[in-house]
Design an enzyme around this catalytic site. Structure first.
Site, PDB file in Angstrom:
ATOM      1  N   SER A 108       0.187  -1.168   0.274  1.00 24.55           N
ATOM      2  CA  SER A 108      -0.110  -0.503  -0.112  1.00 24.55           C
ATOM      3  C   SER A 108       0.516   1.079  -0.048  1.00 24.55           C
ATOM      4  CB  SER A 108      -1.244  -0.196   1.785  1.00 24.55           C
ATOM      5  OG  SER A 108      -1.717   1.043   1.158  1.00 24.55           O
TER       6      SER A 108
ATOM      7  N   TYR B 187      -3.198   8.128  -8.086  1.00 23.71           N
ATOM      8  CA  TYR B 187      -2.276   7.303  -7.405  1.00 23.71           C
ATOM      9  C   TYR B 187      -3.199   7.431  -5.419  1.00 23.71           C
ATOM     10  CZ  TYR B 187       1.541   4.911  -4.973  1.00 23.71           C
ATOM     11  OH  TYR B 187       2.511   4.593  -4.689  1.00 23.71           O
TER      12      TYR B 187
ATOM     13  N   LYS C  99      -4.492   3.933  -3.786  1.00 22.90           N
ATOM     14  CA  LYS C  99      -3.941   2.954  -2.398  1.00 22.90           C
ATOM     15  C   LYS C  99      -4.837   2.858  -1.847  1.00 22.90           C
ATOM     16  CE  LYS C  99       0.102   2.196  -4.376  1.00 22.90           C
ATOM     17  NZ  LYS C  99       0.340   0.535  -4.132  1.00 22.90           N
TER      18      LYS C  99
HETATM   19  N1  LIG Z   1       8.650   4.270  -4.610  1.00 20.91           N
HETATM   20  C1  LIG Z   1       8.174   4.849  -3.211  1.00 20.91           C
HETATM   21  O1  LIG Z   1       8.412   5.816  -2.511  1.00 20.91           O
HETATM   22  C2  LIG Z   1       6.733   4.546  -2.904  1.00 20.91           C
HETATM   23  C3  LIG Z   1       6.126   4.529  -1.621  1.00 20.91           C
HETATM   24  C4  LIG Z   1       4.887   4.329  -1.276  1.00 20.91           C
HETATM   25  C5  LIG Z   1       4.436   3.085  -1.881  1.00 20.91           C
HETATM   26  N2  LIG Z   1       5.166   2.201  -3.007  1.00 20.91           N
HETATM   27  C6  LIG Z   1       4.551   1.307  -3.601  1.00 20.91           C
HETATM   28  O2  LIG Z   1       5.616   0.380  -3.371  1.00 20.91           O
HETATM   29  C7  LIG Z   1       5.593  -0.604  -4.827  1.00 20.91           C
HETATM   30  C8  LIG Z   1       6.368  -1.438  -5.653  1.00 20.91           C
HETATM   31  O3  LIG Z   1       7.138   0.505  -5.480  1.00 20.91           O
HETATM   32  P1  LIG Z   1       8.811   0.699  -6.903  1.00 20.91           P
HETATM   33  O4  LIG Z   1       8.426   2.477  -6.107  1.00 20.91           O
HETATM   34  O5  LIG Z   1       9.563  -0.423  -6.516  1.00 20.91           O
HETATM   35  O6  LIG Z   1       8.010   1.231  -8.338  1.00 20.91           O
HETATM   36  P2  LIG Z   1       8.676   0.896  -9.266  1.00 20.91           P
HETATM   37  O7  LIG Z   1      10.469   1.046  -9.046  1.00 20.91           O
HETATM   38  O8  LIG Z   1       8.606   1.722 -10.098  1.00 20.91           O
HETATM   39  O9  LIG Z   1       8.664  -0.784  -9.807  1.00 20.91           O
HETATM   40  C9  LIG Z   1       7.280  -0.726 -10.185  1.00 20.91           C
HETATM   41  C10 LIG Z   1       7.234  -2.477 -10.557  1.00 20.91           C
HETATM   42  O10 LIG Z   1       5.378  -2.868 -10.372  1.00 20.91           O
HETATM   43  C11 LIG Z   1       6.126  -3.057 -11.984  1.00 20.91           C
HETATM   44  N3  LIG Z   1       4.425  -2.792 -13.137  1.00 20.91           N
HETATM   45  C12 LIG Z   1       3.828  -1.702 -13.096  1.00 20.91           C
HETATM   46  N4  LIG Z   1       2.444  -1.618 -14.053  1.00 20.91           N
HETATM   47  C13 LIG Z   1       3.273  -3.030 -13.979  1.00 20.91           C
HETATM   48  C14 LIG Z   1       1.383  -4.055 -14.618  1.00 20.91           C
HETATM   49  N5  LIG Z   1       0.944  -3.171 -15.084  1.00 20.91           N
HETATM   50  N6  LIG Z   1       1.487  -5.592 -14.635  1.00 20.91           N
HETATM   51  C15 LIG Z   1       2.604  -5.887 -14.069  1.00 20.91           C
HETATM   52  N7  LIG Z   1       3.817  -5.135 -13.246  1.00 20.91           N
HETATM   53  C16 LIG Z   1       3.480  -3.857 -13.543  1.00 20.91           C
HETATM   54  C17 LIG Z   1       7.191  -2.530 -12.776  1.00 20.91           C
HETATM   55  O11 LIG Z   1       6.959  -3.317 -14.063  1.00 20.91           O
HETATM   56  P3  LIG Z   1       7.033  -2.361 -15.258  1.00 20.91           P
HETATM   57  O12 LIG Z   1       9.393  -2.387 -15.878  1.00 20.91           O
HETATM   58  O13 LIG Z   1       6.856  -2.785 -16.590  1.00 20.91           O
HETATM   59  O14 LIG Z   1       7.330  -1.024 -15.404  1.00 20.91           O
HETATM   60  C18 LIG Z   1       8.019  -2.593 -11.556  1.00 20.91           C
HETATM   61  O15 LIG Z   1       8.734  -3.415 -11.501  1.00 20.91           O
HETATM   62  C19 LIG Z   1       4.365  -0.460  -5.749  1.00 20.91           C
HETATM   63  O16 LIG Z   1       3.291   0.071  -5.020  1.00 20.91           O
HETATM   64  C20 LIG Z   1       4.614   1.424  -4.978  1.00 20.91           C
HETATM   65  O17 LIG Z   1       3.376   1.491  -5.368  1.00 20.91           O
HETATM   66  C21 LIG Z   1       5.820   2.809  -3.342  1.00 20.91           C
END
Ligand SMILES: NC(=O)c1ccc[n+]([C@@H]2O[C@H](COP(=O)([O-])OP(=O)(O)OC[C@H]3O[C@@H](n4cnc5c(N)ncnc54)[C@H](OP(=O)(O)O)[C@@H]3O)[C@@H](O)[C@H]2O)c1
Length: 232
Positions: free
Chosen positions: A136, A153, A157
């Site tokens: 989340s 976004y 969530k």
């Molecule tokens: N980064 C933060 O600060 C933060 C904060 C709070 C919550 N989150 C949550 O943490 C989780 C991971 O985020 P992250 O920062 O690691 O993001 P990220 O680096 O952008 O990675 C996102 C991943 O999700 C994949 N993805 C996107 N759309 C998809 C789809 N339709 N089907 C399957 N895979 C898909 C992407 O694949 P592709 O390579 O194909 O794009 C990538 O592997 C997410 O749920 C995000 O909302 C992140």
């Protein structure tokens, strides 16, 4: 005890860090990715890693992945719905919000986990650990909302949080625990270079939470990666 763990969106960021970490602990990881292996390329020959392409926005892709996974493993112990997108343009306020991007965001971030669970829930039911983690965000908290934009976004969530709450009600008597975990602000493609923590640190926190014994009757399932409870 080693576990069978399924992680969505494992090509980079938190999904990749979680994949590496569970593998390093001796678990068997089914890592799914949308487009390319990206970082998974480095570890693709690990015998404890099963790779499969799965776009959570496409029901046929999820069903196909389910059929494949079901032919390889008898159950899943821990399912981590991690895949998500952040398509916000912070210059856009309500007057010029991009509706197409909003639909895409909700389709991936909220309906994506619903699609995955529609098929894979039955495998978690047969698992030993019986744990579902929906990644989340603090952005999904309605009571702590501070933003004046980034509608899609945040909405995605909040909807995912509701999915988690309903699913916990449903799966309680099956012994399945559901957690909605805010991973912290991470230095990933999504979080950007100025974020607070590395995805490895978030993965460590989520791993530790996943190894705890959980009470399926406890409705406090929304927390950060350190286990601090969050308000819906
Ligand atoms: N980064 C933060 O600060 C933060 C904060 C709070 C919550 N989150 C949550 O943490 C989780 C991971 O985020 P992250 O920062 O690691 O993001 P990220 O680096 O952008 O990675 C996102 C991943 O999700 C994949 N993805 C996107 N759309 C998809 C789809 N339709 N089907 C399957 N895979 C898909 C992407 O694949 P592709 O390579 O194909 O794009 C990538 O592997 C997410 O749920 C995000 O909302 C992140």
């Amino acid at each position: 005890m080693s576990y069978i763990v399924l992680i969505t969106g494992a090509s980079k960021g938190l999904g990749y860090s979680l994949t590496e970490l569970y593998l390093s602990k001796g678990d068997y990881v089914i890592a799914t990715y949308r487009r390319n292996l990206e970082h998974l390329e480095k570890i693709k020959d690990n015998p404890n890693l099963l790779l499969y392409k799965m776009d959570v926005a496409d029901e046929n892709s999820v069903k196909d992945a389910f059929e494949f996974v079901k032919s390889k493993v008898s159950h899943i112990d821990i399912l981590i719905n991690n895949a998500a997108v952040y398509l916000e343009d912070k210059t856009k306020t309500i007057e010029n919000v991009d509706i197409e991007k909003a639909i895409q965001t909700l389709n991936i971030n909220s309906i994506g986990p619903l699609r995955v669970l529609k098929y894979f829930f039955s495998l978690v039911e047969r698992g030993n650990k019986k744990l579902i983690i929906n990644v989340s965000s603090e952005a999904g908290s309605i009571s702590n909302c501070w933003r004046d934009r980034e509608y899609a976004y945040c909405m995605s969530k909040s909807a995912l949080n509701m999915l988690s709450a309903i699913l916990q009600n449903y799966s309680r008597n099956k012994g399945i625990k559901v957690l909605a975990i805010h991973p912290g602000w991470m230095r990933t493609d999504m979080g950007g270079p100025d974020a607070d923590i590395s995805p490895e640190e978030a993965a460590e926190g989520i791993y530790n939470l996943s190894m705890k014994e959980w009470d399926v009757n406890d409705k406090n399932i929304y927390m950060d990666y350190k286990g601090n409870l969050m308000t819906w």
